[in-house]
Design a protein around this motif. Structure first.
Motif, PDB file in Angstrom:
ATOM      1  N   ASP A 297       0.838  -1.189   0.000  1.00  0.00           N
ATOM      2  CA  ASP A 297       0.000   0.000   0.000  1.00  0.00           C
ATOM      3  C   ASP A 297       0.876   1.242   0.000  1.00  0.00           C
TER       4      ASP A 297
ATOM      5  N   LEU B  36      -3.206   7.294   4.437  1.00  0.00           N
ATOM      6  CA  LEU B  36      -2.846   6.619   5.682  1.00  0.00           C
ATOM      7  C   LEU B  36      -2.866   7.659   6.791  1.00  0.00           C
TER       8      LEU B  36
ATOM      9  N   PRO C 285       0.339   2.269  11.371  1.00  0.00           N
ATOM     10  CA  PRO C 285      -0.255   1.056  11.941  1.00  0.00           C
ATOM     11  C   PRO C 285       0.396   0.692  13.275  1.00  0.00           C
ATOM     12  N   ARG C 286      -0.421   0.229  14.209  1.00  0.00           N
ATOM     13  CA  ARG C 286       0.088  -0.074  15.551  1.00  0.00           C
ATOM     14  C   ARG C 286      -0.352  -1.474  15.974  1.00  0.00           C
ATOM     15  N   ILE C 287       0.476  -2.083  16.814  1.00  0.00           N
ATOM     16  CA  ILE C 287       0.180  -3.391  17.400  1.00  0.00           C
ATOM     17  C   ILE C 287       0.545  -3.321  18.878  1.00  0.00           C
TER      18      ILE C 287
ATOM     19  N   GLU D  66       1.262 -10.907  11.974  1.00  0.00           N
ATOM     20  CA  GLU D  66       0.666  -9.575  11.870  1.00  0.00           C
ATOM     21  C   GLU D  66       1.745  -8.512  11.710  1.00  0.00           C
ATOM     22  N   PHE D  67       2.819  -8.622  12.469  1.00  0.00           N
ATOM     23  CA  PHE D  67       3.930  -7.685  12.353  1.00  0.00           C
ATOM     24  C   PHE D  67       4.500  -7.712  10.938  1.00  0.00           C
TER      25      PHE D  67
ATOM     26  N   LYS E 298       2.040  -6.058   8.273  1.00  0.00           N
ATOM     27  CA  LYS E 298       1.954  -4.600   8.403  1.00  0.00           C
ATOM     28  C   LYS E 298       3.242  -3.916   7.938  1.00  0.00           C
TER      29      LYS E 298
ATOM     30  N   LYS F 116       3.463  -4.266   4.061  1.00  0.00           N
ATOM     31  CA  LYS F 116       2.495  -3.494   3.291  1.00  0.00           C
ATOM     32  C   LYS F 116       2.723  -1.990   3.391  1.00  0.00           C
ATOM     33  N   TYR F 117       3.061  -1.510   4.585  1.00  0.00           N
ATOM     34  CA  TYR F 117       3.145  -0.063   4.804  1.00  0.00           C
ATOM     35  C   TYR F 117       4.577   0.448   4.976  1.00  0.00           C
TER      36      TYR F 117
ATOM     37  N   VAL G 228       5.640   0.369  11.189  1.00  0.00           N
ATOM     38  CA  VAL G 228       4.690  -0.142  12.180  1.00  0.00           C
ATOM     39  C   VAL G 228       5.206   0.226  13.561  1.00  0.00           C
TER      40      VAL G 228
END
Length: 426
Positions: free
Chosen positions: A128, A135, A139-141, A150-151, A154, A157-158, A161
């Motif tokens: 992305d 955006l 993005p956060r986790i 998941e890490f 993200k 894609k971006y 993170v």
């Protein structure tokens, strides 16, 4: 090499086959087959087939390694006569009896999955590209819910993170990083704790990162031939005022440059530019923008890191951007002057292109600003996302490290297969 089983389902039958002469007699096999109801043709050099023999004599399945040392591959990739190649149209299997008496078994679908050239895939289909409109925030986790899949998704894609709810210490940060990806070590050390007021326990390198003035968007380590892949920051003590982190998607910026100024985009992609020629024969002397890191006086510098022959925008064979090296501050002296007017023209063109790209990268509409706080660790893809820092006042302490991008991709690629299709299965 993995068999792409999803392609096997599309193989209905082999329509026909015949031996072909490409460089020597009967050195390739042409197969006409149907895939998803569509007729296709594939030419398979016999040397490729011998190289991809999956018998235990030629392949070590436990380690997924070939056994051939490639010193006699072309001699072994021969047959005595046409009958030594047999294709079964019913199950799309093939048997080859080689000149040395070895017999190889193949599945046509397996060959296509392993060896068929991949079609061009636009990188925008698998990552992305973003600006401040598309955006809204990084993005956060939460560390309590952190998982490598998941890490990986993200960050892939971006390109950036943040992991929240981390203990606000250097020790906890280092432990988190090493639990995810191996560290990329440099002369800065494996892990750093630094501030704008270095103590005996903190390093003090001759770099603006250790001051409090503003630093514009850039990628780190342009003076390394092996550029650090992932940048990690954790703000242990925020500044009294300022000191925000700004991130920019340089792939998006490069796309804007390409759309508006395609010639300038090509200038930054082209790694080799002819500098001069003489009257009797054309002599090519190539330049790329060099970067360096120096400490101490030259000569006699205690550290002198230098990277040459690297483009600003690096692309793959399909034209997809794979890495941006953009750091106006760490550029070495640009040795591009000569008696040639064409060389001078190329130099001016380069500066014009570099300036246009810099303006795009500095446009606030392409940036996200984050006020890093203790407990939030930011991970930045240093091949893609530029980072910068606003000026600040007061004491500010950070910790961080570089992580290996190759090792990250090795661990992440199994989780990315669903979203990347064929792009990262090359």
């Amino acid at each position: 090499m993995c068999v792409r089983k999803e392609m096997l389902a599309f193989i209905t039958r082999v329509a026909s086959w015949n031996l072909k002469t490409i460089r020597s007699k009967n050195d390739a096999l042409e197969v006409i087959y149907f895939e998803a109801g569509k007729q296709s043709k594939l030419i398979m050099p016999l040397v490729w087939l011998r190289d991809h023999c999956s018998s235990t004599k030629h392949y070590h399945f436990k380690t997924n390694q070939r056994k051939s040392n490639c010193t006699d591959l072309t001699n072994l990739a021969k047959i005595k006569n046409e009958n030594d190649v047999r294709v079964n149209r019913e199950d799309s299997s093939m048997v080859i009896d080689w000149i040395d008496g070895h017999r190889s078994f193949y599945e046509i679908g397996d060959i296509i999955g392993k060896g068929k050239k991949k079609k061009e895939v636009a990188i925008e289909r698998v990552i992305d590209l973003w600006d401040s409109k598309t955006l809204k925030e990084v993005p956060r986790i939460s560390k309590s819910n952190l998982s490598l899949p998941e890490f990986s998704v993200k960050l892939f894609k971006y390109g950036v993170v943040i992991i929240d709810d981390v203990e606000g210490t250097a020790e906890a940060t280092e432990q988190l990083c090493k639990s995810l990806v191996p560290v990329h070590d440099t002369f800065f050390g494996q892990f750093w704790v630094f501030s704008n007021s270095a103590s005996e326990d903190e390093p003090a390198y001759e770099d603006t990162a250790y001051g409090n003035e503003e630093i514009g968007p850039h990628t780190d380590g342009t003076y390394f031939n092996q550029t650090p892949g992932i940048q990690v920051f954790h703000c242990l003590t925020p500044a009294k005022t300022g000191g925000d982190t700004v991130v920019v998607d340089s792939f998006h910026c490069a796309k804007l440059l390409k759309n508006e100024f395609p010639e300038d985009y090509e200038t930054l992609c082209n790694t080799k530019v002819c500098l001069f020629s003489c009257l009797t024969e054309q002599i090519k002397n190539y330049f790329q923008i060099p970067h360096h890191y120096l400490e101490g006086e030259v000569p006699g510098s205690s550290i002198h890191s230098l990277s040459l022959e690297k483009p600003v925008i690096e692309t793959d064979s399909f034209g997809n951007i794979t890495q941006i090296r953009f750091n106006p501050y760490d550029r070495a002296p640009f040795a591009c002057l000569s008696s040639s007017e064409s060389s001078a023209s190329d130099t001016i063109k380069f500066y014009e292109a570099y300036e246009k790209f810099a303006k795009i990268c500095h446009d606030p509409e392409n940036a996200l600003t984050i006020s890093l706080k203790p407990g939030s660790v930011i991970f930045i893809d240093n091949f893609r996302v530029l980072h910068s820092r606003t000026a600040f006042q007061g004491y500010r302490q950070m910790c961080g490290c570089y992580l290996s991008r190759d090792n990250f991709m090795a661990k992440a690629r199994p989780f990315l297969r669903q979203i990347t299709s064929t792009f990262y299965e090359w």
